[in-house]
Design a protein around this motif. Structure first.
Motif, PDB file in Angstrom:
ATOM      1  N   LYS A 183       0.555  -1.430   0.032  1.00  0.00           N
ATOM      2  CA  LYS A 183       0.749  -0.367  -0.122  1.00  0.00           C
ATOM      3  C   LYS A 183       0.616   1.175   0.303  1.00  0.00           C
ATOM      4  CE  LYS A 183      -3.553   2.000   2.536  1.00  0.00           C
ATOM      5  NZ  LYS A 183      -5.017   2.096   3.922  1.00  0.00           N
ATOM      6  N   LYS A 210      -8.251  -6.873  -0.154  1.00  0.00           N
ATOM      7  CA  LYS A 210      -9.028  -6.528  -1.548  1.00  0.00           C
ATOM      8  C   LYS A 210      -7.810  -5.412  -1.631  1.00  0.00           C
ATOM      9  CE  LYS A 210     -13.653  -6.154  -0.431  1.00  0.00           C
ATOM     10  NZ  LYS A 210     -14.505  -5.569   0.316  1.00  0.00           N
ATOM     11  N   GLN A 211      -6.818  -4.773  -1.243  1.00  0.00           N
ATOM     12  CA  GLN A 211      -6.054  -3.955  -1.614  1.00  0.00           C
ATOM     13  C   GLN A 211      -4.858  -4.861  -2.602  1.00  0.00           C
ATOM     14  OE1 GLN A 211      -5.630  -0.009  -1.517  1.00  0.00           O
ATOM     15  NE2 GLN A 211      -3.979  -1.259  -2.984  1.00  0.00           N
ATOM     16  N   TRP A 212      -4.542  -5.665  -1.856  1.00  0.00           N
ATOM     17  CA  TRP A 212      -3.071  -6.913  -1.565  1.00  0.00           C
ATOM     18  C   TRP A 212      -3.708  -7.378  -2.997  1.00  0.00           C
ATOM     19  CZ3 TRP A 212       0.740  -9.260   0.741  1.00  0.00           C
ATOM     20  CH2 TRP A 212       1.159  -8.447   2.370  1.00  0.00           C
ATOM     21  N   LYS A 241      -5.952  -5.991  -6.051  1.00  0.00           N
ATOM     22  CA  LYS A 241      -6.249  -5.521  -6.141  1.00  0.00           C
ATOM     23  C   LYS A 241      -4.341  -5.314  -7.099  1.00  0.00           C
ATOM     24  CE  LYS A 241      -7.416  -1.147  -7.391  1.00  0.00           C
ATOM     25  NZ  LYS A 241      -8.192   0.139  -7.101  1.00  0.00           N
TER      26      LYS A 241
END
Length: 454
Positions: free
Chosen positions: A58, A85-87, A89
């Motif tokens: 991030k 969810k960030q990983w 994405k």
């Protein structure tokens, strides 16, 4: 305590704290924690997570994140996708990583397609197909029934399979449906090749014939060989038909008139394979675009230049052993750049520009293995019991499929490969249709087909 006094006190404490040793700092913190209440402990917990658990994906620029991700194997990346969810994405957006993962599995990559999510899905599809190959679950079988005598000749093209039989007939089958499209009366067939308009057959009666699919009429009859004709090839563009025979010769014919143009001599054994192909490399003897004829017998492969063969002299003769102690098998692969043939010692690959042997692949029990197809990534092989796929990058057999008992003839074409584009790399679309076909003792045709993706 007044705010000003508190700030002064805090500054003094900070200076003293920084002068302590690590063990004294730890002891001080432990004492302060023991004196803290719920509000202070909650505050400490919230701030420690921010300080200690740094989300580097991030915080880092996307380019640096992609660089780090390249060092992880695909299975680890899939696990990392579950972290947040960030990983998910970020990892799913790393096109290069997923393309490399697909390429390592032997899949063709279109570098112009930069949709990262697409390549992650392709990888998941690829890993499933490779698992099916490893677990012997990638194929299924079917049979074609219709002939009443031995089926000796087979030829496959664009989803259609032609079969030539001793029942004096040739049939054209739609492999996907198993339906017979055409059936015509012929002579005994030792070799067949077809297009949408015509069928060309080589026969045990020493002749070659051309037939019209629609009417079933014989449109040309090529007479001149004194032995069975085991292989035929033709070019409408050149108006040439070539035939290889048990009389140890290769003949060139005018396809439209049936006239014999030349007889090529030099073989001392039955000519079991002839191949017409455009050259794709330059050498002292040929240039890209030149039409080349290859003819093979039990011990050697001869190369002829179409258009300059009037003196019946071959450009080059390829062999495995000068003393003819090693036999070649009649499955010959030539793509304009490389010649590949199997022998009792393994697979031999010649560079067509230099005619040098550039690769020898030793295979366990290679004396019984026959070559069906050879590509940039995979090779298709078989023996009396199994069909095999070899990863040419590692020279390891990665899959096998059991075959029924059948009549295996090392001369003639009673078995063949189906679709072969996947040998240059799977792409999720070319792993469908026919893989392998062979004639059976009960006159049926046994088919091995790709199983549809789950």
């Amino acid at each position: 305590m007044e705010k000003k006094d508190f700030e002064q006190w805090l500054e003094n404490i900070s200076v003293t704290f920084l002068s302590l040793t690590d063990s004294e700092k730890n002891e001080t913190l432990d004492h302060l924690i023991s004196l803290s209440g719920a509000v202070q402990l909650r505050h400490l917990s919230n701030n420690l997570e921010t300080l200690l658990k740094r989300d580097f994906l991030k915080l880092l620029p996307l380019e640096l994140s992609f660089h780090l991700l390249k060092w992880l194997d695909p299975q680890t990346l899939l696990t990392c996708c579950l972290v947040s969810k960030q990983w998910n994405k970020v990892i799913s957006a790393c096109t290069e990583v997923w393309q490399a993962a697909c390429r390592n599995l032997g899949w063709q990559i279109d570098d112009s397609l930069q949709d990262a999510l697409h390549w992650k899905k392709v990888y998941l599809k690829a890993i499933l197909r490779m698992k099916q190959l490893k677990d012997h679950e990638a194929f299924e079988t079917a049979s074609l029934i219709g002939h009443s005598a031995r089926v000796y000749a087979l030829y496959y093209k664009d989803g259609l399979l032609c079969t030539g039989s001793d029942d004096l007939s040739a049939k054209l089958w739609d492999v996907s449906t198993g339906q017979c499209i055409y059936g015509i009366q012929t002579h005994t067939c030792a070799a067949v090749k077809f297009d949408e308009l015509k069928l060309v057959t080589g026969s045990f009666d020493n002749t070659v014939a051309c037939w019209d699919w629609i009417s079933g009429a014989k449109t040309q009859h090529f007479r001149g060989h004194t032995g069975a004709v085991f292989s035929v090839d033709y070019s409408d563009e050149l108006d040439i038909l070539v035939s290889g025979s048990a009389d140890n010769t290769v003949k060139l014919w005018a396809l439209s008139t049936g006239m014999c143009l030349n007889t090529l001599t030099g073989h001392t054994e039955w000519v079991t394979k002839v191949v017409l192909q455009k050259c794709e490399v330059k050498s002292l003897m040929h240039s890209p675009g030149d039409n080349i004829l290859l003819s093979a017998d039990k011990y050697e492969i001869k190369i002829w230049p179409i258009g300059r063969e009037i003196n019946c002299k071959s450009l080059k003769t390829l062999y495995v052993s000068e003393d003819r102690s090693i036999c070649l098998q009649p499955r010959l692969h030539f793509d304009g750049k490389y010649v590949v043939c199997s022998s009792a010692l393994g697979l031999y690959q010649w560079d067509f520009a230099s005619y040098d042997i550039i690769r020898v692949i030793k295979i366990p029990d290679s004396a019984n293995l026959s070559l069906l197809g050879f590509g940039d990534v995979f090779a298709l092989l078989f023996d009396n019991h199994n069909l095999y796929i070899m990863d040419l990058r590692t020279e390891q057999l990665i899959s096998r499929w059991p075959l029924p008992e059948y009549r295996k003839s090392k001369r003639g074409s009673s078995f063949l490969a189906g679709e072969i584009s996947w040998l240059n790399g799977l792409d999720g679309k070319n792993d469908m249709g026919l893989v392998f076909a062979t004639s059976m003792p009960d006159h049926s045709i046994h088919l091995v087909l790709w199983k549809e993706h789950g």
